[in-house]
Design an enzyme around this catalytic site. Structure first.
Site, PDB file in Angstrom:
ATOM      1  N   CYS A   9     -48.141 -25.279  27.239  1.00 15.92           N
ATOM      2  CA  CYS A   9     -48.195 -26.189  26.102  1.00 15.92           C
ATOM      3  C   CYS A   9     -47.541 -25.464  24.940  1.00 15.92           C
ATOM      4  O   CYS A   9     -46.954 -24.388  25.129  1.00 15.92           O
ATOM      5  CB  CYS A   9     -49.625 -26.645  25.802  1.00 15.92           C
ATOM      6  SG  CYS A   9     -50.770 -25.336  25.328  1.00 15.92           S
ATOM      7  N   CYS A  84     -45.028 -29.849  25.359  1.00 17.34           N
ATOM      8  CA  CYS A  84     -43.990 -28.999  24.762  1.00 17.34           C
ATOM      9  C   CYS A  84     -42.608 -29.614  24.873  1.00 17.34           C
ATOM     10  O   CYS A  84     -41.636 -29.070  24.358  1.00 17.34           O
ATOM     11  CB  CYS A  84     -44.022 -27.580  25.319  1.00 17.34           C
ATOM     12  SG  CYS A  84     -43.952 -27.411  27.090  1.00 17.34           S
ATOM     13  N   CYS A  88     -39.906 -26.638  26.538  1.00 16.59           N
ATOM     14  CA  CYS A  88     -40.283 -25.992  27.797  1.00 16.59           C
ATOM     15  C   CYS A  88     -39.031 -25.811  28.643  1.00 16.59           C
ATOM     16  O   CYS A  88     -38.219 -26.731  28.757  1.00 16.59           O
ATOM     17  CB  CYS A  88     -41.304 -26.824  28.566  1.00 16.59           C
ATOM     18  SG  CYS A  88     -42.977 -26.629  27.943  1.00 16.59           S
TER      19      CYS A  88
END
Length: 141
Positions: A9, A84, A88
């Site tokens: 996250c 995210c 990410c």
């Protein structure tokens, strides 16, 4: 071969920490292991998350947020992201799933409990679907 699952996250101070803790409690050590990380790690785990997890017998007081690097992501076989988005990493050869789960940061404890329970349910489904459960988990109704 033991599978490594990475829960990610943004701050690695809530959702991903809860997911990794539930995963490592449910999965057989010989089959799979989880780690958590964040794209912009916080300094510490959110106190409301520590409180909510303590209620279910998991102590996160010693956990520390860490950065999600491309090397860490590449070491896993599954990357589960939670909020995210584009930050990410996309790693060729690593399966990725995104769980749209609200951030518990600053939320009242009742809301954090609901987020915790949603994460727990998703983790249990993942562990069962992939056959990673411990015998005790498989044997329970």
């Amino acid at each position: 071969m033991k599978t490594q699952v990475i829960f990610a996250c943004v701050h690695n101070a809530g959702r991903s920490q809860m997911a990794a803790a539930f995963f490592n409690r449910a999965a057989a050590v010989s089959r799979a292991h989880a780690v958590s990380a964040g794209t912009k790690p916080a300094d510490e785990i959110q106190p409301e998350v520590i409180a909510a997890m303590r209620e279910v017998g998991i102590d996160l007081t010693g956990a520390r947020p860490r950065r999600l690097t491309e090397d860490l992501a590449a070491a896993g076989q599954l990357l589960v992201t939670m909020g995210c988005g584009e930050t990410c990493p996309v790693v060729p050869g690593v399966k990725r799933d995104d769980w749209p789960i609200d951030d518990p940061k600053g939320e009242p404890l009742d809301r954090v409990r609901r987020i915790r329970d949603e994460i727990h349910e998703r983790v249990d489904r993942l562990v069962a679907a992939e056959g990673w459960a411990t015998e005790a988990v498989v044997a329970s109704p």
